[in-house]
Write an enzyme that holds these catalytic residues in place. Sequence first.
Site, PDB file in Angstrom:
ATOM      1  N   CYS A   1      -4.268  -1.129  -2.061  1.00 41.22           N
ATOM      2  CA  CYS A   1      -4.857   0.191  -2.262  1.00 41.22           C
ATOM      3  C   CYS A   1      -4.751   0.543  -3.734  1.00 41.22           C
ATOM      4  O   CYS A   1      -3.818   0.131  -4.416  1.00 41.22           O
ATOM      5  CB  CYS A   1      -4.218   1.247  -1.364  1.00 41.22           C
ATOM      6  SG  CYS A   1      -2.556   1.762  -1.792  1.00 41.22           S
TER       7      CYS A   1
ATOM      8  N   CYS B   1       0.874  -1.164   0.000  1.00 37.85           N
ATOM      9  CA  CYS B   1       0.000   0.000   0.000  1.00 37.85           C
ATOM     10  C   CYS B   1       0.917   1.222   0.000  1.00 37.85           C
ATOM     11  O   CYS B   1       2.069   1.129   0.420  1.00 37.85           O
ATOM     12  CB  CYS B   1      -0.900  -0.009   1.227  1.00 37.85           C
ATOM     13  SG  CYS B   1      -2.263   1.139   1.107  1.00 37.85           S
TER      14      CYS B   1
ATOM     15  N   CYS C   1       5.943  -0.455 -10.022  1.00 40.81           N
ATOM     16  CA  CYS C   1       6.565  -1.236  -8.944  1.00 40.81           C
ATOM     17  C   CYS C   1       7.997  -1.598  -9.297  1.00 40.81           C
ATOM     18  O   CYS C   1       8.365  -1.642 -10.467  1.00 40.81           O
ATOM     19  CB  CYS C   1       5.782  -2.521  -8.704  1.00 40.81           C
ATOM     20  SG  CYS C   1       4.129  -2.269  -8.077  1.00 40.81           S
TER      21      CYS C   1
END
Length: 164
Positions: A88, A12, A96
């Site tokens: 989220c 998150c 990422c």
Amino acid sequence: MSDKAYNVLFICTGNSARSILAESIMNHLGKGQFQAFSAGSFPKDTVNPFTLEALRLHGYASTNLRSKSWDEFATPTAPAMDFIFTVCDKAAGEACPAWPGQPITAHWGFTDPSQVEGDDAVKRQAFNKTLMEITNRIRIFLSLPLEKIDRMSLQHELRKLGEQ
């Protein structure tokens, strides 16, 4: 279930509420079959106190939890992840790191309880609601026969689970 232990990372943005809840819940319900971790793209300095309170209230471990960067899990010396879940919507849309190995990924979005406004009772209710939603999703995940499902089918099932 097989003897393999699986590593799971919950991500998150702030790593102070939802991902921390998921880490503790998975470590408890996974009963050693799963080792859960959590991280954030922009971690907060501390874990939200309502997160820790909700975990304690429901009998989950709340000590030794800390807000940390996902960079800790993108190094060659980090534990190899089998599963990575964003919890989220903001983190799901971020670029990422390249994760070592080839973990199965899915987005399991939950409402951010730390964004709920009101008195402490309203905030507690929001954190408890999110904790219960995460618990239910993890229970369903843990009921899957992981060792009997091929990788592509498992990826599909986990993403479908996130849409519920």
